[in-house]
Design a protein around this motif. Structure first.
Motif: not given
Length: 339
Positions: A195, A197, A204, A207
């Motif tokens: 992942h 971001i 952040y 998320r």
């Protein structure tokens, strides 16, 4: 063989363009248990920038030769140094603030700190991996104790330390989350991040929490990372920071998740390099070299790492900035080495 060597010497603290001068110094002689290594390549790290600026002026007396990464060839062995022979290709992390640094054609080191260079790496690549490799090994293996199946957040996955950390976390069997600008997302997922971001596109934390939080946070960027880590940590999560953070931060929230914090200043050692070398041999870890410059351009390398531009308009590269000293590797080529 000449009895002198060329070095880039730190002659004053401050801006890169006035800090260094080319000097000829006597070539060192290895003592008992030591090796004289012909330095083929070294690299520039944030620690070097801090040293040059004067952050560690109590530990560094001018003039000084700084630098800590080495990949090179054994030129001479001292009394009792039997682990290596002249001609052996080696790599190592030199002791920090202890003796001459590595912006030099030759360097003396205790043989106990040295490992054989992985055959799959050039000298430039090995020099770019030594300090960051040891740093992320200590952070993720020795301090955080990352386990298979855990989720790890690496702040700054496109940087020198971060790019190595993303790969190592994946090699340890973790699910890897990293922060990076959108333009670097393909790059960090290519390193193995599950992942990515974009930290520049908003907070952040929500998320990361949407992914279920993380077990480990590796801080390579500083800022308010320490105080905000409890917002994304699972219970008994671990935080490791490799960044000097001068401003105090409120860590009260860490009690709510039983968090453990580690502050890391990497230390040299053969066993760590050997473990990293095995990962290299298995194709699970490769250095990311963004730019290679000759020894004479150390000041330019510092400017690049700080994010400044050069006369050619280049900006701070991804991964590491390597310095070709005596290396047969082409100094002008820029490489990005991926698994």
């Amino acid at each position: 063989m000449s009895t002198s060597m060329r070095v880039m010497e730190l002659v004053r603290f401050g801006d890169a363009d006035t800090a260094f001068a080319t000097r000829e110094l006597p070539r060192p002689t290895p003592g008992p248990g030591q090796l004289l290594v012909r330095v083929e390549a070294t690299s520039v790290n944030p620690l070097d920038l801090q040293t040059r600026r004067g952050d560690y002026r109590d530990q560094v007396a001018l003039p000084a030769v700084i630098g800590n990464d080495v990949s090179g060839v054994v030129a001479e062995t001292g009394p009792g140094a039997s682990d290596f022979q002249p001609g052996d290709e080696v790599w190592y992390l030199a002791p920090i603030f202890d003796g001459q640094g590595t912006y030099a054609e030759f360097h003396v080191v205790d043989q106990a700190l040295v490992a054989r260079k992985p055959a799959r790496l050039t000298h430039v690549e090995a020099a770019g991996l030594a300090l960051v490799g040891v740093t992320v090994w200590e952070a993720l293996v020795e301090r955080a104790g990352v386990k298979v199946g855990e989720r790890v957040l690496v702040h700054g996955g496109a940087g020198g330390v971060g790019s190595a950390a993303v790969q190592l976390a994946g090699a340890l069997g973790a699910e890897v989350v990293t922060t990076a600008r959108a333009k670097d997302h393909e790059f960090v997922t290519g390193l193995g991040a599950d992942h990515a971001i974009d930290f520049s596109a908003g907070d952040y934390v929500p998320r990361v929490r949407a992914l279920g939080g993380v077990d480990v946070v590796l801080d390579t960027v500083g800022g308010d990372t320490l105080s905000r880590s409890p917002e994304v940590l699972a219970d008994r999560g671990r935080v490791v920071s490799v960044v000097d953070i001068p401003e105090p931060q409120n860590l009260l929230a860490a009690w709510g998740v039983n968090a453990t914090y580690h502050f890391l200043f990497a230390s040299p050692g053969r066993a760590k390099l050997a473990a990293l070398g095995r990962l290299v041999d298995q194709g699970k870890l490769r250095p990311v070299i963004g730019t290679v410059l000759p020894l004479a351009d150390v000041a330019q390398a510092h400017t690049l790492l700080e994010g400044g531009s050069t006369g050619e308009g280049r900006r701070r590269p991804r991964g590491k900035i390597a310095i070709a000293v005596n290396s047969l590797d082409e100094p002008s080529r820029a490489t990005t080495s991926l698994p």
